[in-house]
Motif scaffolding. Structure first.
Motif, PDB file in Angstrom:
ATOM      1  N   LYS A  26       0.828  -1.215   0.000  1.00  0.00           N
ATOM      2  CA  LYS A  26       0.000   0.000   0.000  1.00  0.00           C
ATOM      3  C   LYS A  26       0.864   1.268   0.000  1.00  0.00           C
ATOM      4  N   ASP A  27       1.883   1.251  -0.864  1.00  0.00           N
ATOM      5  CA  ASP A  27       2.853   2.349  -0.914  1.00  0.00           C
ATOM      6  C   ASP A  27       2.743   3.060  -2.274  1.00  0.00           C
ATOM      7  N   ILE A  28       1.718   3.890  -2.417  1.00  0.00           N
ATOM      8  CA  ILE A  28       1.506   4.578  -3.687  1.00  0.00           C
ATOM      9  C   ILE A  28       2.621   5.576  -3.969  1.00  0.00           C
ATOM     10  N   ASP A  29       3.205   6.144  -2.937  1.00  0.00           N
ATOM     11  CA  ASP A  29       4.291   7.113  -3.148  1.00  0.00           C
ATOM     12  C   ASP A  29       5.480   6.473  -3.853  1.00  0.00           C
ATOM     13  N   ARG A  30       5.765   5.237  -3.503  1.00  0.00           N
ATOM     14  CA  ARG A  30       6.864   4.510  -4.145  1.00  0.00           C
ATOM     15  C   ARG A  30       6.565   4.286  -5.629  1.00  0.00           C
ATOM     16  N   ILE A  31       5.305   4.005  -5.934  1.00  0.00           N
ATOM     17  CA  ILE A  31       4.895   3.787  -7.320  1.00  0.00           C
ATOM     18  C   ILE A  31       4.955   5.091  -8.110  1.00  0.00           C
ATOM     19  N   VAL A  32       4.526   6.180  -7.506  1.00  0.00           N
ATOM     20  CA  VAL A  32       4.576   7.488  -8.169  1.00  0.00           C
ATOM     21  C   VAL A  32       6.019   7.853  -8.506  1.00  0.00           C
ATOM     22  N   THR A  33       6.926   7.638  -7.555  1.00  0.00           N
ATOM     23  CA  THR A  33       8.349   7.919  -7.801  1.00  0.00           C
ATOM     24  C   THR A  33       8.866   7.095  -8.967  1.00  0.00           C
ATOM     25  N   TYR A  34       8.509   5.824  -8.993  1.00  0.00           N
ATOM     26  CA  TYR A  34       8.928   4.925 -10.066  1.00  0.00           C
ATOM     27  C   TYR A  34       8.378   5.391 -11.418  1.00  0.00           C
ATOM     28  N   CYS A  35       7.110   5.794 -11.434  1.00  0.00           N
ATOM     29  CA  CYS A  35       6.471   6.242 -12.673  1.00  0.00           C
ATOM     30  C   CYS A  35       7.119   7.531 -13.182  1.00  0.00           C
TER      31      CYS A  35
END
Length: 237
Positions: free
Chosen positions: A200-209
């Motif tokens: 549940k780590d959307i911030d990590r996904i946003v950084t990756y994107c």
């Protein structure tokens, strides 16, 4: 032709997708059957439909968008910046905000959208999910009736092919051979669903994107034989 494009007229983008539901058991019986039929030839006899469900995010009929990151160049005199921002949260909200950005700021004839393998994945995925959610498709994504040379899309994978339609080069490989810092230094696409649903780590996904968006812009700069962006030129909004 590529050299004649004004960089500030290009909207660079990348999307992250996951299965629409966390587990196969969350699907109703009809959707389970349809997923079984859809993936039959990809799975062969190696996996059951349930075992294959972690890959459902690659199909707009069974997946959803959890992040769209975009980037664009700005110039003030000799000062160059690359501004990056992301839309995330509920999918309908993501799609509406992205559509508003295109319609209000990148909807003119001179504007183009750019991604890596975006003609095969990102652009049609966004358009399909907009249809599913009942959201009007921006003209930049609605290709009906357009001739190939009228399509306002750039694809760095296609540019790298130089007409070789058999050739596929991943973003990670292309950045490596072009001497660009890899965007895949944390997670990769196969891990996004786990990070979203389990961690549940959307911030990590946003950084990756956002790293992928920057990488696509860097590739285009290399194809134009221009200086790569340095950290000080990148602004996260």
């Amino acid at each position: 032709m590529l050299d004649k494009l004004q960089l500030e007229n290009i909207l660079f983008l990348d999307i992250e997708t996951v299965p629409e539901f966390e587990t196969f058991s969350d699907l109703d019986e009809t959707k389970k059957e349809l997923f079984d039929l859809k993936t039959k030839y990809q799975r062969k006899e190696d996996f059951t439909a349930e075992e294959f469900y972690d890959r459902a995010g690659i199909w707009a009929e069974f997946g959803k968008i959890i992040c769209i990151s975009v980037g664009f160049f700005t110039f003030k005199g000799d000062v160059r910046h690359f501004r990056v921002t992301s839309f995330f949260g509920e999918e309908e909200k993501i799609l509406k905000e992205f559509s508003n950005l295109i319609n209000n700021h990148f909807g003119q004839p001179q504007h183009v959208l750019c991604g890596h393998n975006a003609k095969e994945f990102d652009f049609p995925f966004i358009a399909r999910r907009m249809i599913i959610k009942g959201i009007p498709i921006p003209l930049k994504l609605n290709l009906f009736g357009k001739k190939p040379w009228e399509v306002p899309h750039l694809d760095t994978l296609e540019l790298w092919k130089f007409g070789d339609y058999k050739h596929y080069t991943s973003l990670k490989l292309l950045t490596n051979v072009l001497g660009i810092p890899s965007p895949k230094d944390d997670i990769d696409g196969s891990e996004v669903a786990h990070v979203f649903y389990v961690e549940k780590d959307i911030d990590r996904i946003v950084t990756y994107c956002e790293k992928d968006v920057i990488a696509v812009a860097q590739i285009l700069l290399r194809l134009r034989r221009e200086e790569l962006l340095i950290e000080e030129e990148i602004i996260h909004v």
